[in-house]
Design an enzyme around this catalytic site. Structure first.
Site, PDB file in Angstrom:
ATOM      1  N   LEU A  26      93.237  -4.219 -48.443  1.00  0.00           N
ATOM      2  CA  LEU A  26      92.722  -2.885 -48.749  1.00  0.00           C
ATOM      3  C   LEU A  26      91.208  -2.826 -48.627  1.00  0.00           C
ATOM      4  O   LEU A  26      90.631  -1.793 -48.313  1.00  0.00           O
ATOM      5  CB  LEU A  26      93.128  -2.476 -50.172  1.00  0.00           C
ATOM      6  CG  LEU A  26      94.588  -2.086 -50.389  1.00  0.00           C
ATOM      7  CD1 LEU A  26      94.836  -1.893 -51.872  1.00  0.00           C
ATOM      8  CD2 LEU A  26      94.932  -0.824 -49.611  1.00  0.00           C
ATOM      9  N   GLY A  27      90.554  -3.934 -48.913  1.00  0.00           N
ATOM     10  CA  GLY A  27      89.094  -3.975 -48.864  1.00  0.00           C
ATOM     11  C   GLY A  27      88.590  -5.241 -49.524  1.00  0.00           C
ATOM     12  O   GLY A  27      89.360  -6.026 -50.085  1.00  0.00           O
ATOM     13  N   SER A  31      82.687 -10.302 -54.466  1.00  0.00           N
ATOM     14  CA  SER A  31      83.331 -11.363 -55.243  1.00  0.00           C
ATOM     15  C   SER A  31      84.841 -11.391 -55.139  1.00  0.00           C
ATOM     16  O   SER A  31      85.493 -12.178 -55.818  1.00  0.00           O
ATOM     17  CB  SER A  31      82.946 -11.223 -56.725  1.00  0.00           C
ATOM     18  OG  SER A  31      83.435  -9.994 -57.241  1.00  0.00           O
ATOM     19  N   VAL A  34      90.949  -7.488 -51.897  1.00  0.00           N
ATOM     20  CA  VAL A  34      92.076  -6.798 -52.512  1.00  0.00           C
ATOM     21  C   VAL A  34      93.127  -6.505 -51.455  1.00  0.00           C
ATOM     22  O   VAL A  34      92.815  -5.985 -50.374  1.00  0.00           O
ATOM     23  CB  VAL A  34      91.627  -5.489 -53.199  1.00  0.00           C
ATOM     24  CG1 VAL A  34      92.824  -4.772 -53.811  1.00  0.00           C
ATOM     25  CG2 VAL A  34      90.581  -5.787 -54.272  1.00  0.00           C
ATOM     26  N   ASP A 138      79.363  -1.434 -64.234  1.00  0.00           N
ATOM     27  CA  ASP A 138      79.199  -1.381 -62.774  1.00  0.00           C
ATOM     28  C   ASP A 138      79.842  -0.104 -62.240  1.00  0.00           C
ATOM     29  O   ASP A 138      80.605  -0.133 -61.274  1.00  0.00           O
ATOM     30  CB  ASP A 138      79.817  -2.610 -62.114  1.00  0.00           C
ATOM     31  CG  ASP A 138      79.338  -2.783 -60.661  1.00  0.00           C
ATOM     32  OD1 ASP A 138      78.246  -2.277 -60.333  1.00  0.00           O
ATOM     33  OD2 ASP A 138      80.055  -3.428 -59.885  1.00  0.00           O
TER      34      ASP A 138
END
Length: 258
Positions: A26-27, A31, A34, A138
């Protein structure tokens, strides 16, 4: 280079924990990578893989978020190992990251109702998170998944932790473009620090771009600019610190029921 290696691993088709079949990436970020997965229950999932040297980070995300259950938060279900890599099984959030969802800008002019819904959902997620004594730390467009109608979920809790957590020395947490002033100084972060990020998203929705570093912030004739000012006060003590109150004001200023 670590994440280029992980990204290229032929993991599609891998059955994880006897229940989750990896389908496609997915991307990926700094770090983790996915994958989209389908469970034996027929439901979609996301599977987040960390490199072995970041096993403590994966454990921290699991310990922080596994007990959080809310429709506006991407749930962390389980901790697993995939070919020696610490990994997390997550609920699947339908949609695209915020900046990819809103390509016509400023979003509050081109798609006002959906963008207001997105911000309201982000504030709902933060109110729930803060109510559990946690800050996201974040909040940025990549960590907000938005569906076609503007419905949103906040995801990625690997930097999250207790409100005002003190590491003993200054630690700058978060993504530079979306850090609050106190985050850039490495201070312990509170709820008002997350809400500064919402202020930046509101600014972006009003102006179609992020503010230039060090430049004065231009006003907007939009009534929502009054909330943006409260969320982006340079001094944290003067900033709005309640996500629930921010949501109430957002909807009130927009003339919507709350």
């Amino acid at each position: 280079m670590i994440w280029y290696t992980v990204k290229q691993m032929p993991l599609a088709g891998t059955l994880v924990d006897g229940r989750y079949r990896l389908v496609r990436p997915l991307g990926h970020g700094a770090s983790s990578v996915v994958y989209f997965a389908v469970g034996t229950d027929g439901l979609p999932y996301a599977v987040k893989l960390f490199p072995p040297e970041l096993s403590r980070r994966a454990e921290r995300e699991y310990d922080t978020a596994a007990h959080l259950v809310h429709p506006r938060i991407g749930q962390v279900h389980k901790r697993v190992q995939i070919e020696g890599r610490p990994s997390l099984i997550l609920s699947f959030a339908r949609g695209r990251v915020l900046f990819q969802r809103y390509t016509q800008r400023p979003a509050l002019q081109t798609e006002r109702k959906p963008y207001l819904l997105t911000l309201a959902h982000v504030l709902e997620a933060l109110a729930y998170l803060h109510g559990h004594g946690l800050v996201h730390r974040d909040l940025k467009p990549e960590n907000i998944i938005v569906d076609g109608d503007g419905s949103a979920k906040v995801v990625d809790f690997d930097l999250s932790g207790p409100i005002r957590e003190n590491f003993g020395t200054p630690v700058r947490i978060g993504t530079l473009a979306f850090q609050s002033p106190e985050a850039t100084r490495g201070e312990p972060l509170g709820t008002e620090s997350d809400l500064y990020g919402v202020g930046l998203l509101l600014y972006w929705g009003l102006h179609g771009e992020l503010p230039e570093e060090g430049a004065p912030l231009p006003p907007s004739p939009d009534p929502l600019d009054a909330l943006r000012v409260q969320l982006m006060m340079p001094e944290r003590e003067q900033r709005l610190a309640s996500a629930a109150e921010a949501r109430r004001q957002l909807l009130q200023l927009a003339g919507l029921p709350y």
